[in-house]
Design an enzyme around this catalytic site. Sequence first.
Site, PDB file in Angstrom:
ATOM      1  N   LYS A   1      -5.376   6.009   0.973  1.00 17.91           N
ATOM      2  CA  LYS A   1      -5.408   5.171  -0.223  1.00 17.91           C
ATOM      3  C   LYS A   1      -6.814   4.665  -0.491  1.00 17.91           C
ATOM      4  O   LYS A   1      -7.455   4.068   0.380  1.00 17.91           O
ATOM      5  CB  LYS A   1      -4.457   3.972  -0.034  1.00 17.91           C
ATOM      6  CG  LYS A   1      -4.356   3.035  -1.240  1.00 17.91           C
ATOM      7  CD  LYS A   1      -3.562   3.625  -2.379  1.00 17.91           C
ATOM      8  CE  LYS A   1      -3.588   2.739  -3.626  1.00 17.91           C
ATOM      9  NZ  LYS A   1      -2.527   1.733  -3.631  1.00 17.91           N
TER      10      LYS A   1
ATOM     11  N   HIS B   1       5.662   4.636  -3.701  1.00 20.17           N
ATOM     12  CA  HIS B   1       4.608   3.587  -3.676  1.00 20.17           C
ATOM     13  C   HIS B   1       5.300   2.254  -3.394  1.00 20.17           C
ATOM     14  O   HIS B   1       5.970   1.706  -4.262  1.00 20.17           O
ATOM     15  CB  HIS B   1       3.866   3.523  -5.015  1.00 20.17           C
ATOM     16  CG  HIS B   1       2.735   2.536  -5.021  1.00 20.17           C
ATOM     17  ND1 HIS B   1       1.468   2.838  -5.451  1.00 20.17           N
ATOM     18  CD2 HIS B   1       2.671   1.226  -4.640  1.00 20.17           C
ATOM     19  CE1 HIS B   1       0.684   1.788  -5.349  1.00 20.17           C
ATOM     20  NE2 HIS B   1       1.394   0.782  -4.860  1.00 20.17           N
TER      21      HIS B   1
ATOM     22  N   HIS C   1      -5.893   3.675  -6.410  1.00 20.92           N
ATOM     23  CA  HIS C   1      -5.777   2.516  -7.300  1.00 20.92           C
ATOM     24  C   HIS C   1      -6.888   2.712  -8.320  1.00 20.92           C
ATOM     25  O   HIS C   1      -8.056   2.441  -8.032  1.00 20.92           O
ATOM     26  CB  HIS C   1      -5.934   1.195  -6.535  1.00 20.92           C
ATOM     27  CG  HIS C   1      -5.699   0.013  -7.423  1.00 20.92           C
ATOM     28  ND1 HIS C   1      -4.580  -0.797  -7.314  1.00 20.92           N
ATOM     29  CD2 HIS C   1      -6.400  -0.455  -8.481  1.00 20.92           C
ATOM     30  CE1 HIS C   1      -4.623  -1.728  -8.261  1.00 20.92           C
ATOM     31  NE2 HIS C   1      -5.730  -1.544  -8.985  1.00 20.92           N
TER      32      HIS C   1
ATOM     33  N   ASP D   1       6.061   0.329  -6.570  1.00 22.80           N
ATOM     34  CA  ASP D   1       5.013  -0.675  -6.342  1.00 22.80           C
ATOM     35  C   ASP D   1       5.636  -2.041  -6.097  1.00 22.80           C
ATOM     36  O   ASP D   1       5.035  -3.066  -6.422  1.00 22.80           O
ATOM     37  CB  ASP D   1       4.015  -0.724  -7.516  1.00 22.80           C
ATOM     38  CG  ASP D   1       2.758  -1.500  -7.163  1.00 22.80           C
ATOM     39  OD1 ASP D   1       2.473  -1.670  -5.962  1.00 22.80           O
ATOM     40  OD2 ASP D   1       2.062  -1.934  -8.096  1.00 22.80           O
TER      41      ASP D   1
ATOM     42  N   HIS E   1       0.644   3.993  -9.895  1.00 18.91           N
ATOM     43  CA  HIS E   1       1.066   3.046 -10.936  1.00 18.91           C
ATOM     44  C   HIS E   1       0.258   3.204 -12.227  1.00 18.91           C
ATOM     45  O   HIS E   1      -0.475   2.308 -12.638  1.00 18.91           O
ATOM     46  CB  HIS E   1       1.036   1.591 -10.455  1.00 18.91           C
ATOM     47  CG  HIS E   1      -0.128   1.209  -9.575  1.00 18.91           C
ATOM     48  ND1 HIS E   1      -1.431   1.492  -9.874  1.00 18.91           N
ATOM     49  CD2 HIS E   1      -0.150   0.562  -8.395  1.00 18.91           C
ATOM     50  CE1 HIS E   1      -2.209   1.029  -8.912  1.00 18.91           C
ATOM     51  NE2 HIS E   1      -1.452   0.464  -7.997  1.00 18.91           N
TER      52      HIS E   1
ATOM     53  N   HIS F   1       5.164  -1.666  -1.053  1.00 19.95           N
ATOM     54  CA  HIS F   1       4.543  -2.647  -0.142  1.00 19.95           C
ATOM     55  C   HIS F   1       5.635  -3.350   0.660  1.00 19.95           C
ATOM     56  O   HIS F   1       6.433  -4.094   0.092  1.00 19.95           O
ATOM     57  CB  HIS F   1       3.748  -3.689  -0.939  1.00 19.95           C
ATOM     58  CG  HIS F   1       2.661  -3.089  -1.769  1.00 19.95           C
ATOM     59  ND1 HIS F   1       1.369  -2.932  -1.308  1.00 19.95           N
ATOM     60  CD2 HIS F   1       2.676  -2.569  -3.019  1.00 19.95           C
ATOM     61  CE1 HIS F   1       0.632  -2.352  -2.249  1.00 19.95           C
ATOM     62  NE2 HIS F   1       1.408  -2.121  -3.293  1.00 19.95           N
TER      63      HIS F   1
END
Length: 344
Positions: free
Chosen positions: A100, A14, A137, A248, A175, A16
Site C-alpha cells: 500500500k 479494502h 491511496h 473501506d 476507493h 480497516h
Amino acid sequence: MTTTLTLTRPDDWHLHFRDGDQLRGTVPATAQVFRRAIVMPNLTPPITTVALAQSYRQRILAQAPDQSLFEPLMVLYLTDATTRQQIIDAAASGIIYGAKLYPAGATTNSDSGVSDPAGIYPLYEELEKQNIPLLLHGEVTESEIDIFDREKVFIDRYLADIRNRFPALRIVFEHVTTADGVQFVQSHDRLTAATVTPQHLMMNRNDLLAGGIRPHNYCLPVLKRREHQLAIQQAVLSGDPRFFLGTDSAPHAQNKKEAACGCAGCYSAPAALPLYATFFEQHQALDRLESFASFFGPDFYQLPRNSDTVTLIRENWTIPSHAEVGGLTMVPWQAGVELPWRMA
Ligand code: NCD
Ligand code: ZN
C-alpha cells in the site's frame, strides 16, 4: 418480487480492522459475511515488514468466529525506508497480497507513508517482478492543492507515469472518488482496477455538507460532487470487471467522529452487503451485484472465487444506531437508515 438473494460469498478488497480490543468487534462483523479481506496496514506502528504482518494476521484470526473460514489477506505498508528485499520477502511469505502506497499525510495513520511517490521506482519495479499488486491511496497532500482536486492531481502527477513505466504491475486505485479516476481505470487494461466503497456509490458531497455537517459521512478521499458519483455508479453498473467491492470500512469512536476536528472514515462493515444490494436494486441491476462483490476481486487478485454462498432476505432492516467495538462506541455508517435487505 425476489424474497431471497443467494450469491457466491463475497470478499472485501479494502478494509480497516484496527488492532487490539477493537478486533473483537471488527473481525466478526466482517467474517460473518466475507470470506477474505484485504487488510489495510495503517496501524500505529504500521505493518512495514513480514514479521509485523504475520503477528497482526494471528491477532485477527484469533477473533474470527468459530467455524469461520475467514482469511485475512495482509498488505505491506510502503515507506521511504522500504527495501526491495522487503518486497521479495513479502512475496515469499505467502500471506501478503498487496503493497500500500500512502502519500505521507494523506489520511489516517499515514505519517510514515511515502514522501515522494515518484521517488520509489525501484520498489514499483520489484512489485512488478514479484507480481504483488500496488494498492494506491491516490491523493496528493500539498496544502496548496484543493482537497477536491487531490485525486486528479495525483493521477496527472504520478499515476500516469507509474502506469506507463511498469506495464505488467497490477495497480488498484483504492476507493475511487472521481470521474477522472474512473476514466483512468477505464482507459487501461485489466491490470488497472479500482475498489468502490458504499459511500462513494451512494453519496456525494451534499450528503456531507448540505443542511448541516455530517461527520459520519466524512471519509478520505472526501465525497465529491454528484457528477463524479454518477461516473462511479455508471462504471459499476456497466459490469466492468475492473471495478469491485472494497468497503473501506474504517471505524473511529463516536467521540472522535463527532468532534471539532473529526476523524475520516465510515464504519460500514456492519451493513456492507445489504448496502451494496440496496444500491444495485435501486438501479435495477441486482443481477450485477454478485460479479461486483464476489467475482471481479478474486479474478484481479488471481485467487479462486469462493465456492460457498451467502443469502440476503428481503425484509426491512434498520442499521443499528451504535456498535460496541472493543469497549468503544461506534456509529455505523448510515445508522438508523432502513434498508430493504438484511443478511439471513
Ligand atoms: C481510513 C482510516 O480511517 O484508516 N479513513 C478513511 O477515511 N478512508 C484511511 C483511508 O483509507 O484513507
Ligand atoms: Zn481505507
